[in-house]
Enzyme design. Structure first.
Site, PDB file in Angstrom:
ATOM      1  N   SER A   1       5.099  -3.888  -9.115  1.00 18.58           N
ATOM      2  CA  SER A   1       4.965  -3.013  -7.993  1.00 18.58           C
ATOM      3  C   SER A   1       5.159  -3.696  -6.399  1.00 18.58           C
ATOM      4  O   SER A   1       5.304  -4.987  -6.522  1.00 18.58           O
ATOM      5  CB  SER A   1       3.535  -2.325  -8.268  1.00 18.58           C
ATOM      6  OG  SER A   1       2.546  -3.268  -7.778  1.00 18.58           O
TER       7      SER A   1
ATOM      8  N   SER B   1       2.705  -3.564  -4.035  1.00 25.16           N
ATOM      9  CA  SER B   1       1.490  -3.874  -3.539  1.00 25.16           C
ATOM     10  C   SER B   1       1.240  -5.324  -2.921  1.00 25.16           C
ATOM     11  O   SER B   1       0.343  -5.257  -1.969  1.00 25.16           O
ATOM     12  CB  SER B   1       0.466  -3.649  -4.453  1.00 25.16           C
ATOM     13  OG  SER B   1       0.287  -4.756  -5.572  1.00 25.16           O
TER      14      SER B   1
ATOM     15  N   LYS C   1      -3.476  -9.830  -6.999  1.00 27.68           N
ATOM     16  CA  LYS C   1      -4.114  -9.324  -5.610  1.00 27.68           C
ATOM     17  C   LYS C   1      -4.296 -10.756  -5.056  1.00 27.68           C
ATOM     18  O   LYS C   1      -4.281 -11.612  -5.379  1.00 27.68           O
ATOM     19  CB  LYS C   1      -5.125  -8.273  -5.574  1.00 27.68           C
ATOM     20  CG  LYS C   1      -4.967  -7.477  -6.305  1.00 27.68           C
ATOM     21  CD  LYS C   1      -3.918  -6.216  -5.642  1.00 27.68           C
ATOM     22  CE  LYS C   1      -3.888  -4.911  -6.658  1.00 27.68           C
ATOM     23  NZ  LYS C   1      -2.476  -4.146  -6.009  1.00 27.68           N
TER      24      LYS C   1
ATOM     25  N   SER D   1      -1.203  -0.323  -1.610  1.00 25.00           N
ATOM     26  CA  SER D   1      -1.950  -0.965  -2.527  1.00 25.00           C
ATOM     27  C   SER D   1      -3.475  -0.528  -3.239  1.00 25.00           C
ATOM     28  O   SER D   1      -4.215   0.246  -2.570  1.00 25.00           O
ATOM     29  CB  SER D   1      -2.526  -2.580  -2.270  1.00 25.00           C
ATOM     30  OG  SER D   1      -3.334  -3.215  -3.059  1.00 25.00           O
TER      31      SER D   1
END
Length: 262
Positions: A67, A69, A124, A227
């Site tokens: 993704s 994010s 993250k 995100s």
């Protein structure tokens, strides 16, 4: 069933066949007799599977970014390597730490098992450590009462959508990294889950304030307005940590995206 478990089961099966052949069946076969099929297609793969399993479980593990994010640090389709031992040695499959090495630091890009569904891996950036007071209010990050340094750094062109996002350079500890912050996107946090430790967070129209519980971490994506992270689903427990991402080794869409990153 995740890949680590499949690899573990293959290791057990091939190891059992290898042991039977090495310590029993091989002695009963006449000299010059070809190896049976179960040796050729089973036991012979044991050393290869053992090496792959050991490297993947304790040294480095490959992942693919699914993704956006973490844009602009990591792009969709990046193949990355994750250091499996920097945060401690963990038992494969069950991911239980058996040897403590280092703790995650602010600014680290960390892979972990998604707290709401541990069968999924997320990536993250570590923002809050255990005990930290983290605020993300009006799109400004504050840790323990001190605003995190940030400066404008032009704009970022999204190649797949052909539009620009404001880009900034943020400093967390010793790490400087780029983030995207959309000026027109709302500051409030939508669709907050009822996560464990929810009582440690206060949500207001301008954002969220949290105190990170012991043994947990607060993480954010670098693409701040695109995100789903600790603002939405809560803290990352230490037992969910997989490792620290440190290297891009391939991207089919951009062959130049090879190397380390902050």
């Amino acid at each position: 069933m995740n890949f680590a478990l499949i690899l573990f089961l293959l290791l057990i099966a091939s190891g059992a066949l290898w042991s039977v052949d090495r310590f029993h069946a091989r002695k009963l076969r006449p000299a010059g007799t070809p190896d049976p099929w179960w040796v050729e297609y089973g036991a012979s793969f044991f050393p290869v599977i053992l090496i792959v399993f050991g490297l993947r479980s304790f040294v480095v593990e490959p992942f693919k970014i699914p993704s956006g994010s973490m844009i602009p640090t990591l792009l969709v389709g990046d193949f990355i390597l994750v250091n499996k031992w920097t945060y401690g040695i963990r038992l494969p499959v069950i991911n239980r730490k058996i040897v403590a090495v280092n703790d995650p630091q602010r600014g680290d890009v960390m892979v972990f098992r998604y707290p709401a569904d541990p069968s999924m891996d997320y990536i993250k950036r570590v923002v809050g450590l255990p005990g930290d007071r983290v605020e993300y209010i009006d799109k400004r990050l504050t840790i323990n009462g001190e605003a995190v340094p940030i400066r404008e750094d032009g704009s970022y062109l999204h190649p797949d959508r052909l539009y620009y996002s404001p880009k900034y350079v943020e400093r967390l500890g010793e790490v400087e990294h780029s983030v995207l912050i959309e000026r027109d996107a709302p500051a409030y946090v939508p669709q907050v889950l009822n996560f464990p430790g929810r009582e440690h967070c206060t949500y207001v129209h301008a954002g969220v304030r949290c105190t990170v519980p012991a043994g947990h971490y607060f993480v954010l994506g670098d693409n701040r307005d695109a995100s789903s992270d600790s603002r939405v689903w809560g803290f990352v427990p230490d037992q969910n940590i997989v490792g620290r991402a440190f290297f891009i080794w391939f991207n089919f869409g951009d062959m130049k995206r090879i190397g380390g990153f902050d």
